[in-house]
Design a protein around this motif. Structure first.
Motif, PDB file in Angstrom:
ATOM      1  N   ALA A   1       1.310  -0.989   0.232  1.00  0.00           N
ATOM      2  CA  ALA A   1      -0.159  -0.453   0.189  1.00  0.00           C
ATOM      3  C   ALA A   1       0.932   1.151   0.082  1.00  0.00           C
ATOM      4  N   LYS A   2       2.287   1.143   0.756  1.00  0.00           N
ATOM      5  CA  LYS A   2       3.097   2.464   1.004  1.00  0.00           C
ATOM      6  C   LYS A   2       3.407   2.164  -0.042  1.00  0.00           C
ATOM      7  N   VAL A   3       4.085   1.220  -0.820  1.00  0.00           N
ATOM      8  CA  VAL A   3       4.760   1.947  -2.983  1.00  0.00           C
ATOM      9  C   VAL A   3       3.189   1.645  -3.276  1.00  0.00           C
ATOM     10  N   ARG A   4       2.320   1.605  -3.511  1.00  0.00           N
ATOM     11  CA  ARG A   4       0.623   2.192  -4.809  1.00  0.00           C
ATOM     12  C   ARG A   4       0.700   3.811  -4.141  1.00  0.00           C
ATOM     13  N   PHE A   5       0.579   4.137  -2.656  1.00  0.00           N
ATOM     14  CA  PHE A   5       0.432   5.168  -2.293  1.00  0.00           C
ATOM     15  C   PHE A   5       1.568   6.229  -3.564  1.00  0.00           C
ATOM     16  N   GLY A   6       3.209   5.954  -3.191  1.00  0.00           N
ATOM     17  CA  GLY A   6       4.173   6.357  -4.252  1.00  0.00           C
ATOM     18  C   GLY A   6       4.113   6.255  -5.626  1.00  0.00           C
ATOM     19  N   VAL A   7       2.891   5.909  -6.086  1.00  0.00           N
ATOM     20  CA  VAL A   7       2.916   5.160  -7.728  1.00  0.00           C
ATOM     21  C   VAL A   7       1.787   6.621  -7.758  1.00  0.00           C
ATOM     22  N   LEU A   8       0.261   6.195  -6.736  1.00  0.00           N
ATOM     23  CA  LEU A   8      -0.795   7.595  -6.810  1.00  0.00           C
ATOM     24  C   LEU A   8      -0.188   8.842  -7.361  1.00  0.00           C
ATOM     25  N   ASP A   9       0.375   8.872  -6.524  1.00  0.00           N
ATOM     26  CA  ASP A   9       1.038  10.328  -6.426  1.00  0.00           C
ATOM     27  C   ASP A   9       1.849  10.708  -7.227  1.00  0.00           C
ATOM     28  N   ALA A  10       1.420  11.090  -8.270  1.00  0.00           N
ATOM     29  CA  ALA A  10       2.473  10.518  -9.981  1.00  0.00           C
ATOM     30  C   ALA A  10       3.021  12.491  -9.734  1.00  0.00           C
ATOM     31  N   ASP A  11       3.423  13.318  -9.278  1.00  0.00           N
ATOM     32  CA  ASP A  11       4.048  14.567  -9.096  1.00  0.00           C
ATOM     33  C   ASP A  11       4.801  14.425  -8.085  1.00  0.00           C
ATOM     34  N   LYS A  12       4.474  13.470  -6.857  1.00  0.00           N
ATOM     35  CA  LYS A  12       5.288  13.619  -6.046  1.00  0.00           C
ATOM     36  C   LYS A  12       5.691  14.634  -5.322  1.00  0.00           C
ATOM     37  N   ASN A  13       4.336  15.330  -4.851  1.00  0.00           N
ATOM     38  CA  ASN A  13       4.475  16.141  -3.883  1.00  0.00           C
ATOM     39  C   ASN A  13       3.513  15.603  -2.367  1.00  0.00           C
ATOM     40  N   GLY A  14       3.397  14.750  -2.599  1.00  0.00           N
ATOM     41  CA  GLY A  14       3.515  13.702  -0.669  1.00  0.00           C
ATOM     42  C   GLY A  14       1.896  13.803  -0.435  1.00  0.00           C
ATOM     43  N   SER A  15       0.701  13.980  -1.897  1.00  0.00           N
ATOM     44  CA  SER A  15      -0.661  13.722  -1.729  1.00  0.00           C
ATOM     45  C   SER A  15      -0.925  13.330  -2.930  1.00  0.00           C
ATOM     46  N   ILE A  16      -2.321  12.102  -3.079  1.00  0.00           N
ATOM     47  CA  ILE A  16      -3.317  12.132  -4.111  1.00  0.00           C
ATOM     48  C   ILE A  16      -4.097  13.017  -3.882  1.00  0.00           C
ATOM     49  N   SER A  17      -3.534  13.537  -5.484  1.00  0.00           N
ATOM     50  CA  SER A  17      -5.099  14.566  -5.996  1.00  0.00           C
ATOM     51  C   SER A  17      -5.891  13.903  -6.265  1.00  0.00           C
ATOM     52  N   PRO A  18      -7.150  14.361  -6.636  1.00  0.00           N
ATOM     53  CA  PRO A  18      -8.601  13.828  -6.757  1.00  0.00           C
ATOM     54  C   PRO A  18      -8.278  13.759  -8.724  1.00  0.00           C
ATOM     55  N   GLU A  19      -7.480  14.406  -9.216  1.00  0.00           N
ATOM     56  CA  GLU A  19      -7.091  13.759 -10.196  1.00  0.00           C
ATOM     57  C   GLU A  19      -6.331  12.967 -10.773  1.00  0.00           C
ATOM     58  N   GLU A  20      -4.814  12.666  -9.482  1.00  0.00           N
ATOM     59  CA  GLU A  20      -4.411  11.789  -9.217  1.00  0.00           C
ATOM     60  C   GLU A  20      -5.105  10.108  -9.617  1.00  0.00           C
ATOM     61  N   PHE A  21      -6.175  10.633  -8.358  1.00  0.00           N
ATOM     62  CA  PHE A  21      -7.225   9.379  -7.732  1.00  0.00           C
ATOM     63  C   PHE A  21      -7.724   9.386  -9.132  1.00  0.00           C
ATOM     64  N   GLN A  22      -8.619   9.907  -9.509  1.00  0.00           N
ATOM     65  CA  GLN A  22      -9.440   9.281 -11.173  1.00  0.00           C
ATOM     66  C   GLN A  22      -8.237   8.628 -12.196  1.00  0.00           C
ATOM     67  N   ALA A  23      -7.325   9.029 -12.097  1.00  0.00           N
ATOM     68  CA  ALA A  23      -6.733   8.858 -13.276  1.00  0.00           C
ATOM     69  C   ALA A  23      -6.280   7.170 -13.078  1.00  0.00           C
ATOM     70  N   THR A  24      -5.757   6.607 -11.941  1.00  0.00           N
ATOM     71  CA  THR A  24      -5.900   5.577 -11.404  1.00  0.00           C
ATOM     72  C   THR A  24      -6.823   4.353 -11.897  1.00  0.00           C
ATOM     73  N   GLY A  25      -7.832   5.113 -11.297  1.00  0.00           N
ATOM     74  CA  GLY A  25      -9.160   4.418 -12.045  1.00  0.00           C
ATOM     75  C   GLY A  25      -9.203   4.111 -13.191  1.00  0.00           C
ATOM     76  N   MET A  26      -8.527   5.355 -13.276  1.00  0.00           N
ATOM     77  CA  MET A  26      -9.524   5.222 -15.271  1.00  0.00           C
ATOM     78  C   MET A  26      -8.998   4.040 -16.491  1.00  0.00           C
ATOM     79  N   ARG A  27      -7.508   4.046 -15.558  1.00  0.00           N
ATOM     80  CA  ARG A  27      -6.235   3.068 -16.131  1.00  0.00           C
ATOM     81  C   ARG A  27      -7.210   1.750 -16.027  1.00  0.00           C
ATOM     82  N   MET A  28      -7.509   0.897 -14.958  1.00  0.00           N
ATOM     83  CA  MET A  28      -7.849   0.296 -14.815  1.00  0.00           C
ATOM     84  C   MET A  28      -9.272   0.288 -15.173  1.00  0.00           C
ATOM     85  N   PHE A  29     -10.302   1.030 -15.466  1.00  0.00           N
ATOM     86  CA  PHE A  29     -11.683   0.799 -15.919  1.00  0.00           C
ATOM     87  C   PHE A  29     -11.144   0.642 -17.787  1.00  0.00           C
TER      88      PHE A  29
END
Length: 163
Positions: free
Chosen positions: A102-130
């Motif tokens: 999960a910690k590794v996934r957080f790092g991957v989802l935080d695409a801009d590496k700012n220490g947080s996941i934005s709604p856009e980053e969260f949506q983008a990863t879901g869209m890849r799976m969709f």
């Protein structure tokens, strides 16, 4: 676009359920993400579900997911699952392994590496799976996509997602 009232009711009900990651199995993906119970997942339905899920995970309502929020939400779901493992050592090992992932996934989802996941980053990863599940790219994950996945499997084509 005005949201469908049935879809909105389903989303409100989904807000009361535990959050779920998009599954690698198309059948599970449909059962978990089909908010209005019609046996298919439309792109708009999936995006709305992801928005609800993000809001539920954003405990401090600051518009981003911190690592603590992301890991904490995941750990809560994980504890329900690993709590069923009878052997305490195996349970502890599985919990530790899953939390590392999960910690590794957080790092991957935080695409801009700012220490947080934005709604856009969260949506983008879901869209890849969709998009992986929507094999015919028609904006709907349904039985047709599962049949296509099964045919790919029979043809020896391997994929990250399964029927």
């Amino acid at each position: 676009m005005t949201p469908n009232p049935r879809l909105l009711a389903a989303l409100l009900g989904a807000a009361l359920l535990p959050a779920m990651a998009a599954s690698h199995s198309s059948a599970t993906f449909i059962s978990e993400q089909d908010l209005n119970g019609d046996g298919k997942v439309l792109l708009a339905e999936f995006k709305l579900g992801r928005q609800v899920e993000f809001a539920r995970m954003d405990f401090d309502a600051d518009g981003v997911l911190s690592e603590a929020e992301y890991l904490g939400e995941f750990e809560g779901r994980l504890m329900l699952r690993v709590g069923k493992i009878a052997d305490p050592e195996k349970r502890r090992e599985e919990q530790q392994r899953q939390m590392r992932q999960a910690k590794v996934r957080f790092g991957v989802l935080d695409a801009d590496k700012n220490g947080s996941i934005s709604p856009e980053e969260f949506q983008a990863t879901g869209m890849r799976m969709f998009n992986l599940h929507d094999r015919n790219q028609d904006g709907v994950v349904d039985d047709t996509d599962m049949k296509l996945a099964e045919q790919e499997r029979k043809d020896g084509k391997t994929s990250f997602v399964s029927p």
